[in-house]
Design a protein around this motif. Structure first.
Motif, short mmCIF file in Angstrom:
data_model
loop_
_atom_site.label_atom_id
_atom_site.label_comp_id
_atom_site.label_asym_id
_atom_site.label_seq_id
_atom_site.Cartn_x
_atom_site.Cartn_y
_atom_site.Cartn_z
N GLN A 197 2.30 6.30 5.65
CA GLN A 197 0.86 6.14 5.82
C GLN A 197 0.09 6.94 4.77
O GLN A 197 -0.86 6.44 4.16
CB GLN A 197 0.46 6.60 7.22
CG GLN A 197 -1.00 6.35 7.57
CD GLN A 197 -1.31 6.74 9.00
OE1 GLN A 197 -0.80 7.74 9.52
NE2 GLN A 197 -2.13 5.96 9.67
N GLN A 198 0.53 8.17 4.53
CA GLN A 198 -0.12 9.02 3.53
C GLN A 198 0.05 8.43 2.13
O GLN A 198 -0.92 8.37 1.35
CB GLN A 198 0.50 10.41 3.57
CG GLN A 198 0.06 11.33 2.42
CD GLN A 198 1.03 12.48 2.21
OE1 GLN A 198 1.55 13.04 3.17
NE2 GLN A 198 1.29 12.81 0.94
N TYR A 199 1.25 8.00 1.81
CA TYR A 199 1.56 7.49 0.47
C TYR A 199 0.77 6.21 0.18
O TYR A 199 0.28 6.01 -0.93
CB TYR A 199 3.06 7.23 0.37
CG TYR A 199 3.61 7.27 -1.04
CD1 TYR A 199 3.62 8.46 -1.77
CD2 TYR A 199 4.16 6.14 -1.62
CE1 TYR A 199 4.15 8.51 -3.04
CE2 TYR A 199 4.70 6.17 -2.89
CZ TYR A 199 4.69 7.37 -3.60
OH TYR A 199 5.22 7.41 -4.87
N LEU A 200 0.66 5.37 1.19
CA LEU A 200 -0.12 4.14 1.04
C LEU A 200 -1.60 4.47 0.83
O LEU A 200 -2.26 3.87 -0.03
CB LEU A 200 0.06 3.26 2.28
CG LEU A 200 -0.80 1.99 2.37
CD1 LEU A 200 -0.62 1.11 1.14
CD2 LEU A 200 -0.48 1.22 3.64
N ALA A 201 -2.11 5.42 1.60
CA ALA A 201 -3.52 5.81 1.46
C ALA A 201 -3.80 6.34 0.06
O ALA A 201 -4.86 6.07 -0.53
CB ALA A 201 -3.88 6.86 2.51
N GLU A 202 -2.86 7.09 -0.50
CA GLU A 202 -3.03 7.63 -1.85
C GLU A 202 -3.01 6.52 -2.90
O GLU A 202 -3.74 6.59 -3.90
CB GLU A 202 -1.95 8.67 -2.13
CG GLU A 202 -2.15 9.95 -1.34
CD GLU A 202 -0.95 10.89 -1.38
OE1 GLU A 202 -1.12 12.07 -1.01
OE2 GLU A 202 0.15 10.44 -1.77
N SER A 203 -2.18 5.52 -2.68
CA SER A 203 -2.13 4.39 -3.61
C SER A 203 -3.43 3.60 -3.58
O SER A 203 -3.95 3.18 -4.62
CB SER A 203 -0.95 3.48 -3.26
OG SER A 203 -0.83 2.42 -4.18
N ILE A 204 -3.96 3.40 -2.38
CA ILE A 204 -5.24 2.69 -2.22
C ILE A 204 -6.36 3.49 -2.89
O ILE A 204 -7.21 2.93 -3.60
CB ILE A 204 -5.56 2.47 -0.73
CG1 ILE A 204 -4.54 1.50 -0.11
CG2 ILE A 204 -6.98 1.95 -0.55
CD1 ILE A 204 -4.64 1.41 1.41
N SER A 205 -6.35 4.80 -2.68
CA SER A 205 -7.38 5.66 -3.27
C SER A 205 -7.32 5.62 -4.79
O SER A 205 -8.36 5.53 -5.46
CB SER A 205 -7.19 7.11 -2.78
OG SER A 205 -8.11 7.98 -3.41
N LEU A 206 -6.12 5.66 -5.35
CA LEU A 206 -5.97 5.61 -6.81
C LEU A 206 -6.55 4.31 -7.37
O LEU A 206 -7.27 4.32 -8.37
CB LEU A 206 -4.50 5.73 -7.20
CG LEU A 206 -4.20 5.58 -8.69
CD1 LEU A 206 -4.79 6.75 -9.48
CD2 LEU A 206 -2.69 5.46 -8.94
N LEU A 207 -6.25 3.20 -6.71
CA LEU A 207 -6.76 1.91 -7.18
C LEU A 207 -8.28 1.89 -7.17
O LEU A 207 -8.91 1.43 -8.13
CB LEU A 207 -6.20 0.78 -6.33
CG LEU A 207 -6.68 -0.64 -6.69
CD1 LEU A 207 -6.35 -0.99 -8.13
CD2 LEU A 207 -6.08 -1.66 -5.73
N LYS A 208 -8.88 2.41 -6.11
CA LYS A 208 -10.34 2.44 -6.02
C LYS A 208 -10.94 3.32 -7.12
O LYS A 208 -11.96 2.97 -7.73
CB LYS A 208 -10.77 2.93 -4.64
CG LYS A 208 -10.49 1.94 -3.52
CD LYS A 208 -10.94 2.49 -2.17
CE LYS A 208 -10.69 1.48 -1.05
NZ LYS A 208 -11.08 2.02 0.29
N ILE A 209 -10.32 4.46 -7.36
CA ILE A 209 -10.81 5.38 -8.40
C ILE A 209 -10.73 4.72 -9.77
O ILE A 209 -11.67 4.79 -10.58
CB ILE A 209 -9.99 6.69 -8.38
CG1 ILE A 209 -10.32 7.50 -7.13
CG2 ILE A 209 -10.26 7.52 -9.64
CD1 ILE A 209 -9.39 8.68 -6.90
N VAL A 210 -9.62 4.06 -10.04
CA VAL A 210 -9.43 3.40 -11.34
C VAL A 210 -10.40 2.23 -11.50
O VAL A 210 -10.98 2.02 -12.57
CB VAL A 210 -7.97 2.94 -11.50
CG1 VAL A 210 -7.82 1.97 -12.67
CG2 VAL A 210 -7.06 4.14 -11.69
N GLN A 211 -10.59 1.45 -10.45
CA GLN A 211 -11.52 0.33 -10.52
C GLN A 211 -12.95 0.82 -10.79
O GLN A 211 -13.68 0.23 -11.59
CB GLN A 211 -11.47 -0.48 -9.22
CG GLN A 211 -10.21 -1.31 -9.07
CD GLN A 211 -10.10 -1.97 -7.70
OE1 GLN A 211 -10.54 -1.42 -6.69
NE2 GLN A 211 -9.50 -3.15 -7.66
N THR A 212 -13.33 1.91 -10.14
CA THR A 212 -14.66 2.49 -10.37
C THR A 212 -14.79 2.99 -11.80
O THR A 212 -15.82 2.78 -12.46
CB THR A 212 -14.92 3.66 -9.39
OG1 THR A 212 -14.85 3.17 -8.05
CG2 THR A 212 -16.29 4.28 -9.63
#
Length: 224
Positions: A197-212
């Protein structure tokens, strides 16, 4: 690679499932892998459609996923079918720049797909698979951003170190820790529900940061 489609008789049929993407030059290798697997594991008189149904989509994804890794490719895999010379990526204005931008967008879209796979695996309590897909999503996201700044990569380890060098260490991308520390947690933790759950959340967060980051960069380039 599309599998599982075919005619069912009586004028009926069904569409194939989209199982995985592989470079086109690995198509023959994928076909040989699929046929060898069928020859080894199918039941007597079992056609391929029935075999696909029995094994399930995820079985074939796991069978072919090694061919989908595009972080390391041979020179021959950059030569298009029917051509003798390798594709040369030219980055500049006009069409060439457009091609690169499209490739970055495609990579980020693939990251979203991998995250969806991770979510699906997590929801089905396949925590190891979820972690695997989240890892690939993060690598893919990092590769896309490196490409946007014309940084060449040749392996997953290379992507990880270069992302830190060009983005986290320079402050362009702000993460709670280095990208290497984040991504290599996979080697230090058991595939538990909490870690998945933590690892998935971090992957989602990274994608959002990069997209921004990409949106801001593109907006600045447009104004300039």
């Amino acid at each position: 690679i599309l599998l599982g489609g075919g005619t069912l008789g009586n004028g009926e049929g069904r569409f194939s499932d989209k199982v995985i993407k592989v470079p086109s030059k690995r198509g023959p290798q994928a076909l040989r892998l699929l046929l060898d697997d069928y020859d080894t594991n199918s039941n007597k008189n079992e056609n391929y459609l029935a075999y696909y149904d029995r094994q399930g989509k995820n079985y074939f994804y796991e069978l072919l996923k090694s061919l989908a890794d595009t972080t390391v490719m041979t020179p021959e895999e950059f030569i298009d079918w029917g051509h003798d010379e390798a594709y040369v990526q030219a980055i500049g204005v006009g069409e060439c720049a457009g091609v690169v931008i499209d490739l970055i967008s495609t990579l980020l879209f693939e990251s979203e797909e991998k995250i969806d796979l991770a979510k699906s695996a997590f929801d089905n309590s396949h925590f190891s698979d979820s972690i695997y897909h989240a890892y690939n999503a993060s690598i893919n996201t990092a590769k896309a951003l490196l490409l946007s700044e014309n940084v060449e990569t040749n392996s997953q380890a290379n992507i990880i170190s270069l992302f830190d060098e060009h983005f986290t260490q320079t402050g362009k991308i702000k993460l709670p820790s280095s990208f290497a520390d984040t991504i290599y947690q996979i080697n230090k933790n058991e595939p538990t529900e909490n870690f998945a759950q933590q690892y998935l959340a971090e992957s989602i967060s990274l994608l959002k940061i990069v997209q921004t980051y990409r949106e801001k960069t593109q907006a600045h380039e447009t104004v300039s």
